[in-house]
Design an enzyme around this catalytic site. Structure first.
Site, PDB file in Angstrom:
ATOM      1  N   TYR A 158       0.837  -1.206   0.000  1.00  0.00           N
ATOM      2  CA  TYR A 158       0.000   0.000   0.000  1.00  0.00           C
ATOM      3  C   TYR A 158       0.870   1.253   0.000  1.00  0.00           C
ATOM      4  O   TYR A 158       0.598   2.218  -0.726  1.00  0.00           O
ATOM      5  CB  TYR A 158      -0.916  -0.022   1.223  1.00  0.00           C
ATOM      6  N   HIS A 159       1.917   1.235   0.804  1.00  0.00           N
ATOM      7  CA  HIS A 159       2.816   2.384   0.879  1.00  0.00           C
ATOM      8  C   HIS A 159       3.510   2.632  -0.454  1.00  0.00           C
ATOM      9  O   HIS A 159       3.530   3.760  -0.960  1.00  0.00           O
ATOM     10  CB  HIS A 159       3.852   2.144   1.982  1.00  0.00           C
TER      11      HIS A 159
END
Length: 287
Positions: free
Chosen positions: A147-148
């Protein structure tokens, strides 16, 4: 010897000769490249482990991992040195409000500062290779990790296109954190995890503080954009995206920090356990 000295001199001159028109063309005309990279990244995370690596032995990528991390460490250190130096000068001359809310093209569009900010943005795509090492070594890829990488690449590309002045702070902070983080991973990959392990909580805390600072900067620009008398040149789309991104990062890093360093458990469960064990054994990416 002359060749080496000339090469070093040339490398020193390249950032100072950087022209912002080149960056504008890249962000205006190549947005589809980001889309392709993000699609391939999603396939890497969700398809490769199940359909390519499922019945295969993990690859031994230790040596490439060593070179990868020292390369990113040196790149981040050079970027941190330049950005911190220029950010201090810009802050000293213009103050926090004008530095954060108004784009100074004479400093941030051409030259050394612009060079490092531009390549900071572009680096978010090759940094996805972090995940390649995890996938092909059959290590767990937790939600925070992918996600990052995915969201920061999208936000940075948008910020580069929009030329948001607050992005100078974001790039500077990220370079500083990554210069230490990738050095840690390099040391772990070299087999010195026991020696370097005590600083792991410090690195996660640095990441958490980066998210706090990023959130506060976005809130500052939001206040001046919506309520301040003098306004703010950061477009409101970037403000909203920044709030969602940094807010979610803060929450996820806080949860990770609590699971890894605050909860005293003999054997953590779930993905946090797998992630912690993977990180302890191999020095894999925290984010």
């Amino acid at each position: 010897m002359d060749f080496v000295l000339n090469t070093i001199q040339w490398l020193r001159e390249v950032p100072h000769n950087f022209k912002g028109e080149f960056a504008t063309v890249v962000f205006d005309d190549s947005a589809d490249i980001l889309v392709y990279c993000c699609v391939l990244y999603i396939l890497l995370v969700f398809m490769v482990p199940e359909h390519i690596m499922k019945n295969r032995e993990p690859f031994n990528l230790r040596l490439p991992f060593v070179f990868w991390n020292i390369g990113l460490c040196l790149f981040s250190f050079c970027g941190a040195y330049s950005c911190v130096k220029n950010m201090i000068a810009l802050y000293w001359e213009r103050g926090f409000y004008r530095t954060t809310c108004f784009f100074d093209s004479s400093v941030a569009y051409d030259g050394e500062f612009a060079f490092w900010v531009f390549y900071f943005i572009l680096s978010k795509i090759p940094e996805m290779i972090d995940t390649v090492f995890l996938v092909f070594q059959k290590k767990p890829v937790i939600f925070l990790h992918w996600y990052h990488h995915l969201t920061v690449a999208i936000f940075c590309w948008h910020a580069g296109h929009a030329l948001i002045p607050s992005g100078l702070w974001f790039a500077t902070m990220n370079y500083c954190v990554h210069s230490i983080m990738y050095f840690y991973y390099f040391m772990c990959a070299c087999g010195m995890r026991k020696f370097i392990r005590p600083i792991a909580p410090f690195i996660t805390m640095m990441q958490l503080l980066q998210m706090v600072a990023g959130t506060l900067i976005v809130l500052y620009t939001a206040y001046h954009s919506y309520l301040g008398e003098s306004g703010c040149e950061v477009d409101r789309t970037s403000i909203r995206l920044g709030l969602v991104m940094y807010g979610s990062y803060f929450f996820l890093f806080a949860v990770l920090f609590g699971k890894l360093y605050l909860k005293k458990q003999v054997k953590p469960s779930g993905t946090a356990s797998a992630y912690a064990m993977s990180k302890k054994r191999n020095g894999e990416k925290m984010a």
